[in-house]
Design an enzyme around this catalytic site. Structure first.
Site, PDB file in Angstrom:
ATOM      1  N   SER A  53      38.295  35.930  30.361  1.00 39.33           N
ATOM      2  CA  SER A  53      38.287  37.358  30.683  1.00 39.33           C
ATOM      3  C   SER A  53      39.700  37.915  30.720  1.00 39.33           C
ATOM      4  O   SER A  53      39.975  39.006  30.191  1.00 39.33           O
ATOM      5  CB  SER A  53      37.597  37.581  32.033  1.00 39.33           C
ATOM      6  OG  SER A  53      36.238  37.205  31.995  1.00 39.33           O
ATOM      7  N   ARG A  92      44.154  41.558  37.209  1.00 43.16           N
ATOM      8  CA  ARG A  92      43.024  41.164  38.047  1.00 43.16           C
ATOM      9  C   ARG A  92      42.277  42.391  38.565  1.00 43.16           C
ATOM     10  O   ARG A  92      41.058  42.350  38.744  1.00 43.16           O
ATOM     11  CB  ARG A  92      43.496  40.296  39.222  1.00 43.16           C
ATOM     12  CG  ARG A  92      42.339  39.675  40.001  1.00 43.16           C
ATOM     13  CD  ARG A  92      42.819  38.656  41.009  1.00 43.16           C
ATOM     14  NE  ARG A  92      43.177  37.403  40.413  1.00 43.16           N
ATOM     15  CZ  ARG A  92      42.327  36.404  40.177  1.00 43.16           C
ATOM     16  NH1 ARG A  92      41.041  36.554  40.463  1.00 43.16           N
ATOM     17  NH2 ARG A  92      42.747  35.280  39.656  1.00 43.16           N
ATOM     18  N   HIS A  99      40.100  43.393  35.765  1.00 42.33           N
ATOM     19  CA  HIS A  99      39.010  42.419  35.709  1.00 42.33           C
ATOM     20  C   HIS A  99      37.941  42.731  36.750  1.00 42.33           C
ATOM     21  O   HIS A  99      36.739  42.574  36.490  1.00 42.33           O
ATOM     22  CB  HIS A  99      39.588  41.017  35.936  1.00 42.33           C
ATOM     23  CG  HIS A  99      38.581  39.923  35.972  1.00 42.33           C
ATOM     24  ND1 HIS A  99      38.161  39.341  37.150  1.00 42.33           N
ATOM     25  CD2 HIS A  99      37.902  39.292  34.987  1.00 42.33           C
ATOM     26  CE1 HIS A  99      37.278  38.398  36.883  1.00 42.33           C
ATOM     27  NE2 HIS A  99      37.099  38.341  35.577  1.00 42.33           N
TER      28      HIS A  99
END
Length: 228
Positions: free
Chosen positions: A22, A45, A48
């Protein structure tokens, strides 16, 4: 990402592969960014966590934010003070435990609710004041993802009462005072901060940012052990 990390990685090989893949997708799809090598893992992050590439560019950092956050984590005596319970629940207990960190939030405490009603303020304001009275804000990583009034009050505590958190992760979401509260925090020079400009934000993003900090701290910890 430093794959030598253990504590701040997913617990299974399959989970680790999905997360790393990812991150690789995000890296490929982001045409460019202006973040430093230490800042980008935090922004990545956050992307994400919400599959929202707007955070590339909307996320701002005090120049000392990452260094201050990592140093606080590695001190093994830093706490997280949050505006809402969701942040405390979302943070990984094993990851926090590795660094000797605990979480605190007071939003639903009876005395906080009573005082907020009596003084005509929000619970979030009184929760920040309670954390400061208890001596929990100084040296803490303060994560605010829900309540703009908590961030505004924290700025007041910094200016008027000398509160000195190690780092402020200021990402309240909303339509009333959310953007303004983050702009206000970003004017602060006495305390390092990470903010999301505009209306977007939320507790999941605070959790993502702090998890990224823990990952950066573990990578530094691993490097120090290898170099010793």
């Amino acid at each position: 990402m430093n794959h030598a990390n253990i504590v701040t990685e997913q617990l299974t090989a399959a989970g680790r592969a999905i997360e790393h893949d990812s991150f690789a997708v995000i890296d490929r799809e982001v045409a460019s960014h202006g973040y430093t090598p230490d800042q980008w893992p935090i922004v990545r992050r956050m992307i994400h966590a919400n599959a929202d590439f707007d955070f590339n560019g909307m996320t701002d950092f005090h120049p000392q934010a990452v260094a201050a956050g990592v140093a606080a984590v590695l001190s093994h005596r830093t706490r997280v003070v949050a505006d809402v319970e969701m942040i405390c629940v979302g943070l990984s207990a094993p990851r926090l435990g590795h660094f000797g960190m605990a979480t605190h939030q007071f939003i639903s405490d009876a005395d906080v609710i009573e005082t907020a009603k009596a003084e005509g303020t929000t619970r979030a304001v009184q929760a920040m004041r309670k954390a400061h009275r208890l001596g929990l804000i100084d040296g803490a990583i303060v994560g605010i993802g829900n309540a703009p009034t908590a961030l505004i009050e924290l700025v007041r505590l910094i200016h008027d009462e000398g509160a000195r958190p190690a780092l402020v992760v200021g990402m309240p979401v909303g339509f009333v005072s959310a953007a303004e509260s983050k702009d206000l925090m970003a004017l602060e020079n006495a305390v390092p901060w990470v903010v999301i400009r505009g209306r977007k934000g939320g507790s999941t993003l605070v959790v993502a940012a702090i998890h990224a900090l823990l990952g950066l701290a573990e990578a530094q910890e691993v490097l120090q052990k290898v170099s010793a």
